[in-house]
Design an enzyme around this catalytic site. Structure first.
Site, PDB file in Angstrom:
ATOM      1  N   SER A 269       9.518  37.935 -24.354  1.00 43.36           N
ATOM      2  CA  SER A 269       8.068  38.001 -24.505  1.00 43.36           C
ATOM      3  C   SER A 269       7.703  38.337 -25.940  1.00 43.36           C
ATOM      4  CB  SER A 269       7.486  39.055 -23.563  1.00 43.36           C
ATOM      5  OG  SER A 269       7.970  40.346 -23.883  1.00 43.36           O
ATOM      6  N   ASP A 270       6.523  37.892 -26.340  1.00 48.32           N
ATOM      7  CA  ASP A 270       5.973  38.362 -27.601  1.00 48.32           C
ATOM      8  C   ASP A 270       5.584  39.825 -27.426  1.00 48.32           C
ATOM      9  OD1 ASP A 270       4.993  38.477 -30.182  1.00 48.32           O
ATOM     10  OD2 ASP A 270       3.761  36.677 -29.996  1.00 48.32           O
ATOM     11  N   TRP A 271       5.366  40.509 -28.539  1.00 48.24           N
ATOM     12  CA  TRP A 271       5.117  41.941 -28.525  1.00 48.24           C
ATOM     13  C   TRP A 271       3.709  42.215 -27.967  1.00 48.24           C
ATOM     14  CZ3 TRP A 271       9.461  40.380 -29.675  1.00 48.24           C
ATOM     15  CH2 TRP A 271      10.492  41.161 -30.189  1.00 48.24           C
ATOM     16  N   GLY A 272       3.656  42.607 -26.683  1.00 47.36           N
ATOM     17  CA  GLY A 272       2.389  42.815 -26.006  1.00 47.36           C
ATOM     18  C   GLY A 272       2.017  41.704 -25.058  1.00 47.36           C
ATOM     19  N   ALA A 273       2.942  40.779 -24.797  1.00 49.81           N
ATOM     20  CA  ALA A 273       2.641  39.636 -23.925  1.00 49.81           C
ATOM     21  C   ALA A 273       3.175  39.807 -22.508  1.00 49.81           C
ATOM     22  CB  ALA A 273       3.196  38.348 -24.528  1.00 49.81           C
TER      23      ALA A 273
END
Length: 723
Positions: A269-273
């Protein structure tokens, strides 16, 4: 004592062949399976979520013990010899904010658009190898690189990280860069999967697009990048796609990526996704990134354990997640070639960055052959802190310059800043090549003073800039800080005015007809000043070609107003990409019969090229186009031969192949390009296959999307492409 020594050797990456997963002769799949069989449940869970690698005291984050201090970190497993995962952002270079060696920094390539403008996969691969080599020598073994999101929106603040609007060009360039990174035994991602084509409301927006259109545009770019680069990981995006978050989107992750494309690596995941445990795991997410700092909770720990215990997620899914991660680490060589501090050949890295800028800068205008500069008696250099350095884009891709920020203190100094200039001053580089010419500098803050200096010089070189960054988009294409007035004043005082653009993407140029030359330098990178001077004086030929369409006005875009980008305007809940569908950029302009300011593929040179004797032959059902390219000018230079195809199904031409060649004056060479079969077909949603219709195919060879020779026609039978 023996156990301690074994653990130390494992942490250092010294593998002994007693265990089957330590045998490099075995396949990555076999090694991953063998190691997985020895892991406990707790060891498996430790591999499927990372920690944030940077401290942030204001938010209560501390740097994890053992982390180098960058984007993400997973501790080593000494018992099994699994190395720590040290992750760094790396869109343009090793973005290492804490600097493992204080004051060291790293080398930044020019903007991704510049690398794409080179139309040269070999150059992109060399850039990737440079970044991967520096990362390995700093101790990093995972790079969050490989940005391949298409430019649907020229106001997107992150366009400088990407590779333009065309899926074939973007996929091949980014795939080559990934291949270069991983040649250094550093795992690369490809990102941001998928359709993260604007920053405005990126964490909430729902992208609406039909499957066929997505498959033939943004998803095709990813498909090609994955085929050419074989990245170890795919980073899923922040946004929703047709109602589901990208990181828990079964269609994107399971059906397309792991199903139709048979992707063997893992999805992070992207950071915060991250948004869920069971839904995300079942939809295909394999690793949650920096969850304690950015997500609502660490979903891939206690919540996922509970979901497995409740039967919501099969235990086999956990094994699949871990197997995919291990397989990628083995495939790239992370186990067998451990990253550890080593010397960096800075001069060699800087040479790679300089060559990338020289090959990717695009000469947009050159009236009366003003360029190259022929030893003028005096030069006025004006604006954009050209006496100090060259501008960089902001956000997570920002590379800390060696020697520090050349122009510190500019706002914003906090995220997505700080506004940063690489200390490669164009002024010093111009003076070094100007011989006996007088070279004076004016900061450009007062148009009248700049015009007075320009009036006294034989040539004026005006640098203009547009800072852009991750997390924000521009509301329009206007240059900030009254720079249009500056260019107007200088051009009025001296018609021999050269404008150098240091920008994220296309900008409005109301003064275009009143200046002599315009060079699009993008964000020029660590050696940008020297590269720009070399181009201005003709030490190298400008060979960049636009990887984007340069619009005349916002009214020409599919969405003239970018909702939510203007200060104070409400963020949109959704964006409709079915307006243009698969016809992104130049294909939209064709479809709407619009004339751009500069077309995709356009770029001037200091010499001239002719295309002769186009021939087409069919090899294994695929057209191969052969063209003899001749340099008919008086200087050495490089040409990009572009082939566009028009299928029986569509009135729109698509880039189906390209090749770049360097030629001496009078030299000719025959280039042969095999066309990409998917650009001659359409995606059939019902069968989930690429299908080529039977009929007449028009093949156009030319210098840009609008500068094309008469077509060559070939008749092809219907064909369903192999998956």
């Amino acid at each position: 004592m023996r156990a301690a020594l074994t653990a130390a050797l494992a942490l250092a990456g010294v593998l002994h062949a007693a265990e089957p997963w330590q045998d490099a002769r075995r396949s990555p799949d076999a090694r991953a399976a063998a190691l997985l069989a020895r892991m406990t449940t707790e060891e498996k869970f430790r591999l499927i979520h990372s920690e944030f690698g940077e401290p942030e005291p204001s938010r209560g984050w501390t740097k994890p013990a053992g982390a180098l201090g960058s984007a993400g970190y997973i501790p080593a497993n000494p018992r099994l010899g699994i190395p720590a995962l040290q992750e760094s952002d790396a869109g343009l270079g090793v973005a290492n904010p804490l600097e493992i060696r204080p004051g060291d920094g790293a080398t930044s390539l020019p903007a991704g658009l510049a690398v794409a403008a080179s139309f040269d996969p070999d150059l992109a691969q060399a850039g990737g190898a440079m970044i991967g080599g520096e990362a390995h020598a700093k101790g990093f073994n995972v790079l969050l690189a490989g940005g391949v999101n298409l430019q649907r929106e020229p106001r997107n603040g992150r366009n400088f990280e990407y590779a333009g609007e065309d899926p074939l060009l973007a996929g091949r360039i980014v795939g080559a860069a990934i291949r270069g990174i991983q040649s250094a035994h550093v795992l690369s991602t490809v990102k941001h999967y998928a359709l993260n084509d604007q920053e405005t409301a990126r964490n909430t927006i729902d992208v609406r697009i039909g499957e066929q259109a997505a498959r033939e545009s943004d998803l095709l770019a990813f498909e090609l990048a994955i085929e050419h680069g074989q990245p170890g990981a795919v980073m899923c995006a922040y946004n929703k796609v047709n109602g589901d978050w990208a990181c828990e989107n079964d269609f994107l992750l399971n059906r397309v990526l792991k199903g139709d494309w048979r992707y063997p690596g893992f999805v992070m995941s992207d950071w915060g996704a991250g948004h869920s445990a069971a839904k995300a795991a079942n939809a295909g997410l394999d690793q949650e990134s920096a969850a304690e700092a950015f997500d609502a909770q660490v979903f891939f720990d206690a919540p996922l354990k509970a979901a497995i215990a409740a039967g919501e997620v099969a235990p086999a899914r956990l094994d699949d997640m871990v197997r995919r991660i291990l397989r990628s680490l083995f495939a790239v060589g992370v186990f067998d070639h451990p990253a550890r501090p080593a010397p960096i050949d800075v001069a060699a890295s800087m040479a790679v960055a300089r060559r990338a800028e020289e090959a990717g800068a695009v000469l947009l205008r050159n009236e009366h052959d003003l360029l190259p500069l022929a030893q003028p008696a005096s030069i006025a250099v004006i604006g954009a802190h050209a006496d100090k350095g060259v501008l960089a884009g902001g956000g997570s891709s920002l590379v800390t310059p060696r020697g520090g920020n050349a122009v510190p203190g500019l706002q914003p100094t906090a995220w997505p800043g700080p506004v940063t200039y690489h200390p490669s001053a164009p002024l010093a580089a111009i003076r070094a090549l100007a011989g006996q010419a007088r070279v004076d500098f004016d900061p450009g803050t007062d148009p009248a003073a700049a015009a007075a200096l320009a009036a006294r010089a034989q040539v004026a070189v005006v640098f203009v800039q547009q800072w852009a960054a991750e997390s924000i988009d521009a509301a329009d294409l206007t240059l900030p800080d009254q720079q249009d007035a500056l260019v107007e004043a200088v051009a009025h005082a001296n018609p021999r005015t050269v404008v150098v653009l240091e920008t994220n993407s296309p900008v409005a140029m109301p003064w275009l007809d009143r200046v002599g030359a315009v060079l699009a330098a993008w964000y020029p990178g660590s050696a940008g000043g020297e590269a720009i001077a070399n181009l201005l004086f003709g030490k190298v030929d400008p060979s960049g070609r636009l990887p984007i369409t340069w619009p005349r006005a916002l009214a020409q875009l599919p969405r003239p107003v970018l909702e939510g980008a203007a200060p104070g305007s409400p963020p949109p809940t959704a964006v409709n990409y079915d307006i243009e569908g698969a016809d992104v950029g130049y294909r939209w302009f064709q479809r709407q019969r619009l004339e751009p300011l500069f077309p995709f593929g356009y770029g001037l040179s200091y010499t001239r090229f002719e295309h002769e004797a186009t021939k087409v032959r069919i090899v294994d059902g695929v057209p191969q186009v052969a063209v003899r390219v001749r340099n008919v000018g008086t200087r050495a230079g490089a040409d990009v031969m572009q082939v566009y195809a028009q299928t029986p199904d569509s009135p729109v031409r698509r880039l189906a192949g390209f090749a770049k060649v360097s030629l001496a004056p009078g030299e000719a060479r025959t280039l042969t390009v095999a066309l990409e079969p998917r650009l001659l077909a359409h995606f059939d949603v019902a069968s989930r296959r690429w299908v080529r219709s039977a009929g007449d195919f028009a093949l156009f060879v030319g210098h840009s999307a609008t500068d094309l020779a008469a077509p060559v026609h070939v008749t092809l039978p219907a064909q369903t492409l192999d998956p």
